[in-house]
Design a protein around this motif. Structure first.
Motif, PDB file in Angstrom:
ATOM      1  N   LYS A  70      21.629 -12.613 -30.041  1.00 31.90           N
ATOM      2  CA  LYS A  70      21.950 -11.490 -29.151  1.00 31.90           C
ATOM      3  C   LYS A  70      23.143 -10.705 -29.680  1.00 31.90           C
ATOM      4  O   LYS A  70      23.163  -9.465 -29.660  1.00 31.90           O
ATOM      5  CB  LYS A  70      22.236 -12.015 -27.747  1.00 31.90           C
ATOM      6  CG  LYS A  70      21.013 -12.521 -27.013  1.00 31.90           C
ATOM      7  CD  LYS A  70      21.386 -13.027 -25.636  1.00 31.90           C
ATOM      8  CE  LYS A  70      20.166 -13.556 -24.892  1.00 31.90           C
ATOM      9  NZ  LYS A  70      20.521 -14.080 -23.557  1.00 31.90           N
ATOM     10  N   GLN A  71      24.135 -11.444 -30.154  1.00 31.24           N
ATOM     11  CA  GLN A  71      25.325 -10.784 -30.712  1.00 31.24           C
ATOM     12  C   GLN A  71      24.966  -9.977 -31.953  1.00 31.24           C
ATOM     13  O   GLN A  71      25.442  -8.851 -32.145  1.00 31.24           O
ATOM     14  CB  GLN A  71      26.391 -11.845 -31.042  1.00 31.24           C
ATOM     15  CG  GLN A  71      27.707 -11.258 -31.544  1.00 31.24           C
ATOM     16  CD  GLN A  71      28.394 -10.402 -30.491  1.00 31.24           C
ATOM     17  OE1 GLN A  71      28.322 -10.710 -29.308  1.00 31.24           O
ATOM     18  NE2 GLN A  71      29.040  -9.329 -30.905  1.00 31.24           N
ATOM     19  N   GLU A  72      24.103 -10.593 -32.781  1.00 30.65           N
ATOM     20  CA  GLU A  72      23.682  -9.891 -34.014  1.00 30.65           C
ATOM     21  C   GLU A  72      22.906  -8.624 -33.662  1.00 30.65           C
ATOM     22  O   GLU A  72      23.076  -7.577 -34.295  1.00 30.65           O
ATOM     23  CB  GLU A  72      22.823 -10.841 -34.848  1.00 30.65           C
ATOM     24  CG  GLU A  72      22.368 -10.225 -36.184  1.00 30.65           C
ATOM     25  CD  GLU A  72      21.503 -11.186 -36.977  1.00 30.65           C
ATOM     26  OE1 GLU A  72      20.940 -10.745 -37.999  1.00 30.65           O
ATOM     27  OE2 GLU A  72      21.388 -12.363 -36.574  1.00 30.65           O
ATOM     28  N   ALA A  73      22.032  -8.723 -32.652  1.00 23.64           N
ATOM     29  CA  ALA A  73      21.247  -7.553 -32.258  1.00 23.64           C
ATOM     30  C   ALA A  73      22.161  -6.448 -31.729  1.00 23.64           C
ATOM     31  O   ALA A  73      21.969  -5.253 -32.030  1.00 23.64           O
ATOM     32  CB  ALA A  73      20.227  -7.954 -31.194  1.00 23.64           C
ATOM     33  N   ALA A  74      23.165  -6.857 -30.935  1.00 24.64           N
ATOM     34  CA  ALA A  74      24.080  -5.863 -30.397  1.00 24.64           C
ATOM     35  C   ALA A  74      24.864  -5.174 -31.509  1.00 24.64           C
ATOM     36  O   ALA A  74      25.071  -3.950 -31.507  1.00 24.64           O
ATOM     37  CB  ALA A  74      25.035  -6.546 -29.410  1.00 24.64           C
ATOM     38  N   THR A  75      25.313  -5.985 -32.505  1.00 21.73           N
ATOM     39  CA  THR A  75      26.063  -5.411 -33.637  1.00 21.73           C
ATOM     40  C   THR A  75      25.185  -4.452 -34.433  1.00 21.73           C
ATOM     41  O   THR A  75      25.620  -3.354 -34.832  1.00 21.73           O
ATOM     42  CB  THR A  75      26.576  -6.545 -34.538  1.00 21.73           C
ATOM     43  OG1 THR A  75      27.410  -7.413 -33.770  1.00 21.73           O
ATOM     44  CG2 THR A  75      27.352  -5.981 -35.715  1.00 21.73           C
ATOM     45  N   ALA A  76      23.934  -4.877 -34.693  1.00 22.75           N
ATOM     46  CA  ALA A  76      23.016  -4.016 -35.450  1.00 22.75           C
ATOM     47  C   ALA A  76      22.754  -2.716 -34.706  1.00 22.75           C
ATOM     48  O   ALA A  76      22.666  -1.634 -35.312  1.00 22.75           O
ATOM     49  CB  ALA A  76      21.709  -4.766 -35.701  1.00 22.75           C
ATOM     50  N   ALA A  77      22.627  -2.830 -33.391  1.00 23.01           N
ATOM     51  CA  ALA A  77      22.382  -1.610 -32.611  1.00 23.01           C
ATOM     52  C   ALA A  77      23.570  -0.666 -32.696  1.00 23.01           C
ATOM     53  O   ALA A  77      23.404   0.560 -32.812  1.00 23.01           O
ATOM     54  CB  ALA A  77      22.090  -2.000 -31.161  1.00 23.01           C
ATOM     55  N   ARG A  78      24.801  -1.240 -32.635  1.00 18.33           N
ATOM     56  CA  ARG A  78      25.977  -0.375 -32.752  1.00 18.33           C
ATOM     57  C   ARG A  78      26.036   0.298 -34.121  1.00 18.33           C
ATOM     58  O   ARG A  78      26.351   1.496 -34.252  1.00 18.33           O
ATOM     59  CB  ARG A  78      27.248  -1.202 -32.520  1.00 18.33           C
ATOM     60  CG  ARG A  78      27.467  -1.565 -31.053  1.00 18.33           C
ATOM     61  CD  ARG A  78      28.903  -2.029 -30.833  1.00 18.33           C
ATOM     62  NE  ARG A  78      29.211  -3.184 -31.655  1.00 18.33           N
ATOM     63  CZ  ARG A  78      29.016  -4.449 -31.264  1.00 18.33           C
ATOM     64  NH1 ARG A  78      28.472  -4.689 -30.070  1.00 18.33           N
ATOM     65  NH2 ARG A  78      29.315  -5.450 -32.067  1.00 18.33           N
ATOM     66  N   ASN A  79      25.728  -0.473 -35.173  1.00 24.76           N
ATOM     67  CA  ASN A  79      25.746   0.103 -36.527  1.00 24.76           C
ATOM     68  C   ASN A  79      24.738   1.226 -36.660  1.00 24.76           C
ATOM     69  O   ASN A  79      25.036   2.286 -37.252  1.00 24.76           O
ATOM     70  CB  ASN A  79      25.455  -0.983 -37.559  1.00 24.76           C
ATOM     71  CG  ASN A  79      26.584  -1.999 -37.657  1.00 24.76           C
ATOM     72  OD1 ASN A  79      27.719  -1.704 -37.261  1.00 24.76           O
ATOM     73  ND2 ASN A  79      26.282  -3.194 -38.173  1.00 24.76           N
TER      74      ASN A  79
END
Length: 372
Positions: A70-79
């Motif tokens: 979930k954290q990785e998905a959130a980071t990817a979405a921000r990028n």
């Protein structure tokens, strides 16, 4: 009879003790089996507990992976959002057009460089978006796995607890039943010991009575005197010493449609014990001395006036007079036994009036002699 009753009571108590002991042995087997089942269920519980621990660890690990995804998905979405934001910072919506308008046509290398940069930015944005989608899907799948692992853990825990509780309850019940029967066994064993003691005391008292009667008879035989109460003022003597065990009269009557029939006891039985002194009831002459059917060894004496006395079941070798001998009241004529139709040492005593046998107890009582 007292001795026989004591023996019967002891035998019944011994049978009860044996029965309870057999029950105790069976219960011990049941307890052992219950303990084995409890041990088996304890092993199953331990195995289930290990699975619970493993399931818990797995669920925690999966949940951690899900949180990381979930954290990785959130980071990817921000990028991805940042890249898109940078791409649209220009005034126009078409960045390719903007590059051509802002570039010097004579500078071909500069144009190509900007186009290359744009392509790399677009490719990076696409990669970031793809990773964000994959991370989001992984997070969702891992969360489902974690929930399933937690559910399985709960089922294993409930099953193991129920099995262990049932096994422990069965073991406890078996042990309680065994304890109860062991207490009963102790109680019955104490009762048996008491009855055995009573039996021994009764037998000893009986033996003392037999020995005392024998001693009195021997003293009378040797000294010529009779024990007190054996000779009445009318010249009649008690033929034997002992408890009156069976009297004159009908023993058993059986009736049917054809009428009634039954046996009749024509004498007075005196429980003398074995080898006790037997004495003539009054003066007279011996008219019979020997073995005679159900009487076994018997002596018959003629007292005159049509009155006869008969003494039956004397032991083998226990006849001390001969036919034709004249005997006096209280003289020893034989020793008691259990010959003929007899189940134990005693004297069967009869009184005959001519050819009829009459009640010997009443006859002797009328002459001042209480039998026994």
């Amino acid at each position: 009879q007292d001795v026989q009753n004591a023996k019967a009571n002891t035998a019944a108590a011994a049978a009860a003790v044996a029965q309870v002991q057999a029950l105790i042995d069976n219960l011990k087997g049941e307890v052992a089996a219950a303990q084995d089942v409890a041990a088996q269920k304890q092993g199953e519980y331990d195995a289930a507990k290990r699975k619970l621990d493993e399931a818990t660890a797995t669920a925690q690990a999966i949940q951690a992976q899900a949180d990381a995804s979930k954290q990785e998905a959130a980071t990817a979405a921000r990028n991805a959002g940042q890249i898109v934001s940078q791409m649209f910072k220009t005034s126009g919506s078409d960045m390719t057009v903007s590059i051509f308008l802002e570039s010097d046509p004579s500078q071909v290398d500069q144009l190509l460089s900007k186009l290359g940069n744009l392509n790399r930015v677009a490719s990076r944005a696409n990669d970031v978006y793809t990773k964000a989608v994959i991370a989001s899907k992984n997070a969702e799948a891992l969360s489902k796995q974690a929930a399933k692992a937690q559910e399985e853990r709960g089922k294993l825990e409930a099953t193991a607890n129920q099995a262990l509780a049932a096994a422990q309850a069965a073991q406890s019940a078996a042990e309680q039943a065994l304890a109860t029967q062991e207490e009963k066994g102790i109680e019955l064993a104490q009762q048996l010991a008491f009855l055995q003691s009573t039996e021994n005391e009764t037998a000893a008292a009986y033996q003392r009575g037999v020995e005392e009667a024998r001693r009195l008879a021997e003293e009378a035989r040797q000294g010529g005197a009779l024990p007190a109460g054996w000779l009445s003022g009318q010249g009649w003597a008690n033929p034997a010493y002992g408890r009156l065990s069976d009297g004159y009269g009908p023993r058993e009557v059986i009736c049917s449609s054809g009428g009634c029939s039954g046996s009749f006891h024509y004498g007075q039985d005196i429980a003398t014990g074995c080898d006790a002194s037997i004495r003539t009831a009054s003066d007279g002459r011996v008219v019979a001395a020997g073995y005679s059917g159900t009487y076994g060894n018997r002596i018959k004496i003629d007292h005159g006036g049509g009155i006869y006395s008969l003494y039956a079941h004397l032991r083998y070798g226990g006849i001390e007079v001969n036919v034709g001998d004249y005997v006096s009241a209280g003289q020893e004529i034989g020793r008691s036994g259990t010959t003929g139709a007899s189940t134990g040492c005693h004297l069967h005593f009869e009184i005959w009036n001519g050819d009829s046998r009459i009640n010997p107890y009443s006859f002797m009582a009328d002459r001042g002699v209480p039998l026994g």
